[in-house]
Each structure stands twice: as C-alpha cells, then as structure tokens.
Design a protein around this motif. Structure first.
Motif, short mmCIF file in Angstrom:
data_model
loop_
_atom_site.label_atom_id
_atom_site.label_comp_id
_atom_site.label_asym_id
_atom_site.label_seq_id
_atom_site.Cartn_x
_atom_site.Cartn_y
_atom_site.Cartn_z
N ILE A 159 0.84 -1.20 0.00
CA ILE A 159 0.00 0.00 0.00
C ILE A 159 0.88 1.25 0.00
N GLY A 160 1.92 1.25 0.82
CA GLY A 160 2.84 2.39 0.87
C GLY A 160 3.56 2.62 -0.44
N ILE A 161 4.02 1.54 -1.07
CA ILE A 161 4.69 1.67 -2.37
C ILE A 161 3.73 2.24 -3.40
N THR A 162 2.52 1.70 -3.44
CA THR A 162 1.52 2.17 -4.40
C THR A 162 1.19 3.65 -4.18
N GLY A 163 0.98 4.03 -2.91
CA GLY A 163 0.68 5.43 -2.60
C GLY A 163 1.81 6.36 -2.99
N SER A 164 3.05 5.96 -2.73
CA SER A 164 4.19 6.81 -3.07
C SER A 164 4.39 6.95 -4.58
N VAL A 165 4.24 5.84 -5.28
CA VAL A 165 4.40 5.89 -6.75
C VAL A 165 3.28 6.73 -7.37
N LEU A 166 2.05 6.55 -6.89
CA LEU A 166 0.95 7.37 -7.41
C LEU A 166 1.17 8.85 -7.11
N CYS A 167 1.74 9.15 -5.96
CA CYS A 167 2.02 10.54 -5.62
C CYS A 167 3.07 11.13 -6.58
N ILE A 168 4.11 10.35 -6.87
CA ILE A 168 5.14 10.82 -7.82
C ILE A 168 4.50 11.10 -9.18
N ILE A 169 3.67 10.17 -9.64
CA ILE A 169 3.00 10.35 -10.94
C ILE A 169 2.10 11.59 -10.89
N HIS A 170 1.34 11.72 -9.82
CA HIS A 170 0.45 12.89 -9.65
C HIS A 170 1.24 14.19 -9.70
N CYS A 171 2.36 14.23 -8.99
CA CYS A 171 3.16 15.46 -8.94
C CYS A 171 3.82 15.78 -10.27
N MET A 172 4.13 14.77 -11.05
CA MET A 172 4.77 15.02 -12.35
C MET A 172 3.75 15.42 -13.41
N VAL A 173 2.53 14.90 -13.30
CA VAL A 173 1.50 15.15 -14.31
C VAL A 173 0.75 16.46 -14.05
N THR A 174 0.65 16.86 -12.80
CA THR A 174 -0.15 18.04 -12.45
C THR A 174 0.24 19.30 -13.22
N PRO A 175 1.52 19.68 -13.27
CA PRO A 175 1.84 20.91 -14.01
C PRO A 175 1.44 20.84 -15.48
N LEU A 187 -2.38 21.23 -15.66
CA LEU A 187 -2.82 22.60 -15.36
C LEU A 187 -2.55 23.55 -16.52
N LEU A 188 -1.48 23.31 -17.25
CA LEU A 188 -1.13 24.19 -18.37
C LEU A 188 -1.87 23.84 -19.66
N THR A 189 -2.19 22.56 -19.85
CA THR A 189 -2.73 22.15 -21.15
C THR A 189 -4.20 21.79 -21.16
N SER A 190 -4.79 21.60 -20.01
CA SER A 190 -6.17 21.11 -19.99
C SER A 190 -7.15 22.21 -19.60
N SER A 191 -8.23 22.27 -20.34
CA SER A 191 -9.28 23.24 -20.00
C SER A 191 -10.19 22.70 -18.90
N VAL A 192 -10.05 21.41 -18.57
CA VAL A 192 -10.87 20.80 -17.52
C VAL A 192 -10.61 21.50 -16.19
N THR A 221 -13.40 24.25 -8.58
CA THR A 221 -13.73 23.16 -7.66
C THR A 221 -12.98 21.89 -8.04
N LEU A 222 -12.98 21.56 -9.32
CA LEU A 222 -12.28 20.38 -9.81
C LEU A 222 -10.78 20.52 -9.60
N ARG A 223 -10.24 21.70 -9.86
CA ARG A 223 -8.81 21.93 -9.70
C ARG A 223 -8.40 21.80 -8.24
N VAL A 224 -9.16 22.39 -7.32
CA VAL A 224 -8.85 22.30 -5.89
C VAL A 224 -8.94 20.85 -5.42
N GLY A 225 -9.94 20.14 -5.90
CA GLY A 225 -10.08 18.72 -5.54
C GLY A 225 -8.91 17.90 -6.01
#
Length: 126
Positions: A13-29, A32-37, A42-46
C-alpha cells in the motif's frame, strides 16, 4: 484478524501510494497548463488536494508496516521519510525546492518499503 491482513499488505500500500504521488506530482503541471478541464476551480482544488490523501495513505501504510516485525533501522527510515515527505508536500507552495524534497522522500519511502518486504521474507524463511 483484519489488522493482520493490513499489516501484511502495508508495504505494498505504501509503495503504491508513493508511486501514485510521484506520478500525480509530475502530471499536475502539464495538466494545469494544457487542460481546459481545470478551469473549473472546484475540480482543480479537488485534484490538487490529493496531496493530503497521499499523506494519509502513507501514514497508515508506515504505521502498519512498522507495527510488528520491522527492524529498527527500517522503522526509523520509514518514519523519517514519511515526516520529510509530509512536510515537503505541505510546504511545496513556499519554495520549489520542497517539490524535489517530496520526490526524494517519496522514492525513499518506496525503497524502504521494498527493503522491509525483503527483510520480512528473509527473516520468515524456514
């Protein structure tokens, strides 16, 4: 009985959570720059609030992974990386260096969870 099952799976569970966090942190910028979603605040804050979910998942995983059989060095490493990870995520808006510290701490959590799995298998081999 149920906590024994969680304890056995805590490292995964810890490995999965950490890897997903790394992916989340790399994909977020990029998102945010390319998606109109993410124009919807509200969606962005979530989506950006997922950092707190990753912190909670890792707290639970480290707690259960270190409860019974983890050697002292692994316990200290897991809790140390967790503390560094949590602080860095909470302060990532203060200075960009905290983002890199969070990546490093997340990788440290993954590696230490893997070492804990290995140690557990070695010590329980008959």
């Amino acid at each position: 009985m149920k906590t024994d099952s969680i304890s056995r799976k805590a490292d995964y569970i810890g490995i999965t959570g950490s890897v997903l966090c790394i992916i989340h942190c790399m994909v977020t910028p990029v998102l945010l720059l390319t998606s109109s979603v993410f124009q919807n605040s509200t969606l962005r804050v979530g989506y950006l609030s997922l950092d707190y979910v990753f912190i909670v998942v890792n707290i639970v995983a480290v707690y259960f992974a270190t409860r019974h059989y983890a050697p002292l060095a692994i316990k200290r490493s897991l809790w140390g990386f967790l503390l560094l990870f949590s602080v860095a995520l909470l302060l990532e808006d203060v200075d960009p260096i905290f983002e890199y510290i969070a990546y490093t701490a997340s990788a440290g959590l993954v590696i230490t969870h893997l070492l804990n799995i290995r140690q557990h298998r070695v010590s329980h081999t008959h």
